[in-house]
Write a protein that holds these residues in place. Structure first.
Motif, PDB file in Angstrom:
ATOM      1  N   GLY A  75       0.719  -1.291   0.068  1.00 41.82           N
ATOM      2  CA  GLY A  75       0.048   0.016  -0.069  1.00 41.82           C
ATOM      3  C   GLY A  75       0.941   1.201   0.087  1.00 41.82           C
ATOM      4  N   HIS A  76       1.920   1.231   0.646  1.00 44.82           N
ATOM      5  CA  HIS A  76       2.927   2.314   0.949  1.00 44.82           C
ATOM      6  C   HIS A  76       3.359   2.720  -0.701  1.00 44.82           C
ATOM      7  CE1 HIS A  76       5.893   4.892   2.272  1.00 44.82           C
ATOM      8  NE2 HIS A  76       7.131   3.939   1.792  1.00 44.82           N
ATOM      9  N   LEU A  77       3.623   1.526  -1.461  1.00 43.40           N
ATOM     10  CA  LEU A  77       4.150   1.783  -2.609  1.00 43.40           C
ATOM     11  C   LEU A  77       3.165   1.844  -3.911  1.00 43.40           C
ATOM     12  CD1 LEU A  77       6.954  -0.834  -2.461  1.00 43.40           C
ATOM     13  CD2 LEU A  77       7.036   1.545  -2.257  1.00 43.40           C
ATOM     14  N   ASP A  78       1.866   1.740  -3.855  1.00 40.02           N
ATOM     15  CA  ASP A  78       0.822   1.469  -4.560  1.00 40.02           C
ATOM     16  C   ASP A  78       0.340   2.891  -5.428  1.00 40.02           C
ATOM     17  OD1 ASP A  78      -1.514   1.126  -6.322  1.00 40.02           O
ATOM     18  OD2 ASP A  78      -2.303  -0.270  -4.852  1.00 40.02           O
ATOM     19  N   ALA A  79       1.064   3.336  -6.467  1.00 38.97           N
ATOM     20  CA  ALA A  79       0.795   4.574  -7.147  1.00 38.97           C
ATOM     21  C   ALA A  79      -0.644   4.878  -7.598  1.00 38.97           C
ATOM     22  CB  ALA A  79       1.793   4.658  -8.495  1.00 38.97           C
ATOM     23  N   SER A  80      -1.729   3.542  -7.667  1.00 40.78           N
ATOM     24  CA  SER A  80      -2.987   3.932  -7.765  1.00 40.78           C
ATOM     25  C   SER A  80      -3.728   4.396  -6.563  1.00 40.78           C
ATOM     26  CB  SER A  80      -3.701   2.766  -8.221  1.00 40.78           C
ATOM     27  OG  SER A  80      -3.757   1.622  -7.227  1.00 40.78           O
ATOM     28  N   LEU A  81      -3.206   4.503  -5.562  1.00 39.50           N
ATOM     29  CA  LEU A  81      -3.795   4.979  -4.564  1.00 39.50           C
ATOM     30  C   LEU A  81      -3.509   6.437  -4.289  1.00 39.50           C
ATOM     31  CD1 LEU A  81      -2.839   2.250  -1.634  1.00 39.50           C
ATOM     32  CD2 LEU A  81      -5.004   2.456  -2.989  1.00 39.50           C
ATOM     33  N   SER A  82      -4.369   7.136  -3.776  1.00 37.67           N
ATOM     34  CA  SER A  82      -4.125   8.596  -3.338  1.00 37.67           C
ATOM     35  C   SER A  82      -2.950   8.675  -2.437  1.00 37.67           C
ATOM     36  CB  SER A  82      -5.368   9.269  -2.552  1.00 37.67           C
ATOM     37  OG  SER A  82      -5.438   8.836  -1.288  1.00 37.67           O
ATOM     38  N   GLN A  83      -2.411   9.940  -2.564  1.00 37.86           N
ATOM     39  CA  GLN A  83      -1.166  10.319  -1.851  1.00 37.86           C
ATOM     40  C   GLN A  83      -1.431  10.069  -0.263  1.00 37.86           C
ATOM     41  OE1 GLN A  83       0.547  14.132  -2.463  1.00 37.86           O
ATOM     42  NE2 GLN A  83       2.325  13.648  -1.282  1.00 37.86           N
ATOM     43  N   ARG A  84      -2.713  10.658   0.143  1.00 31.65           N
ATOM     44  CA  ARG A  84      -3.004  10.262   1.656  1.00 31.65           C
ATOM     45  C   ARG A  84      -3.123   8.951   2.047  1.00 31.65           C
ATOM     46  NH1 ARG A  84      -7.512   9.425   4.269  1.00 31.65           N
ATOM     47  NH2 ARG A  84      -8.995   9.969   2.729  1.00 31.65           N
ATOM     48  N   ARG A  85      -3.654   8.111   1.274  1.00 33.02           N
ATOM     49  CA  ARG A  85      -3.791   6.735   1.513  1.00 33.02           C
ATOM     50  C   ARG A  85      -2.551   5.918   1.675  1.00 33.02           C
ATOM     51  NH1 ARG A  85      -8.231   3.510  -1.535  1.00 33.02           N
ATOM     52  NH2 ARG A  85      -7.647   1.718  -0.045  1.00 33.02           N
ATOM     53  N   ARG A  86      -1.450   6.328   0.499  1.00 36.64           N
ATOM     54  CA  ARG A  86      -0.245   5.486   0.510  1.00 36.64           C
ATOM     55  C   ARG A  86       0.624   6.078   1.687  1.00 36.64           C
ATOM     56  NH1 ARG A  86       2.634   7.365  -4.783  1.00 36.64           N
ATOM     57  NH2 ARG A  86       4.415   6.151  -3.672  1.00 36.64           N
TER      58      ARG A  86
END
Length: 168
Positions: A75-86
């Motif tokens: 999740g920390h690396l998932d570019a498809s997530l919003s910056q806030r979620r990452r």
């Protein structure tokens, strides 16, 4: 300074001790791929699963925590997530690592973190150990996954090599 403390965790002897676990996880993932039937996605079912499990074993993440740990790491690396979620996943990942390090300081586990803490105590700070774990997961997980995928591709492109492997 940290390399001297960590190097014993990467010896041939240590890697050989991990071999049964690595064989077990690879067998489980290949069985899952076989159960999926044809066609099956070797990346999803094998290449994306094996490295994280092996790296968790190496650093000493308890087996019951591994699915959650890998979810936070990815999740920390998932570019498809919003910056806030990452960022939230990254913070949770760091909190988990610091808690795991604290547990190892109280009672060193079987993994590399437990070994460093048992051997060197406070010579390695929590932040240094956390940083090491982050580096291992970030550098190792994707690289190993990619190499598994490329290895399969190479075998598919060179059937004589695949036949040699099948022939033992």
């Amino acid at each position: 300074r940290m390399r001297q403390k960590l190097t014993p965790g990467f010896t041939l002897r240590k890697m050989r001790r991990m071999e049964p676990y690595i064989e077990q996880i690879v067998t489980e993932r290949l069985d899952a791929m076989e159960d999926e039937g044809s066609p099956a996605d070797v990346i999803e079912l094998v290449a994306d699963e094996v490295p994280g499990a092996v790296l968790c074993e190496l650093i000493g993440v308890p087996r019951d925590d591994r699915a959650m740990f890998l979810k936070l790491c990815h999740g920390h690396l998932d570019a498809s997530l919003s910056q806030r979620r990452r960022a939230a996943a990254g913070e949770a990942f760091s909190r988990y690592l610091l808690a795991m390090i604290a547990r190892n300081r109280e009672e060193p586990g079987e993994g590399l973190i437990g070994a460093v803490v048992a051997e060197h105590g406070d010579e390695a700070t929590d932040e240094e150990l956390r940083g090491f774990c982050v580096q291992v997961m970030l550098a190792g997980d994707d690289n190993i996954s990619g190499m598994i995928g490329l290895g399969v591709l190479a075998l598919l492109r060179h059937p004589e090599q695949l036949a040699a492997i099948r022939g033992d």
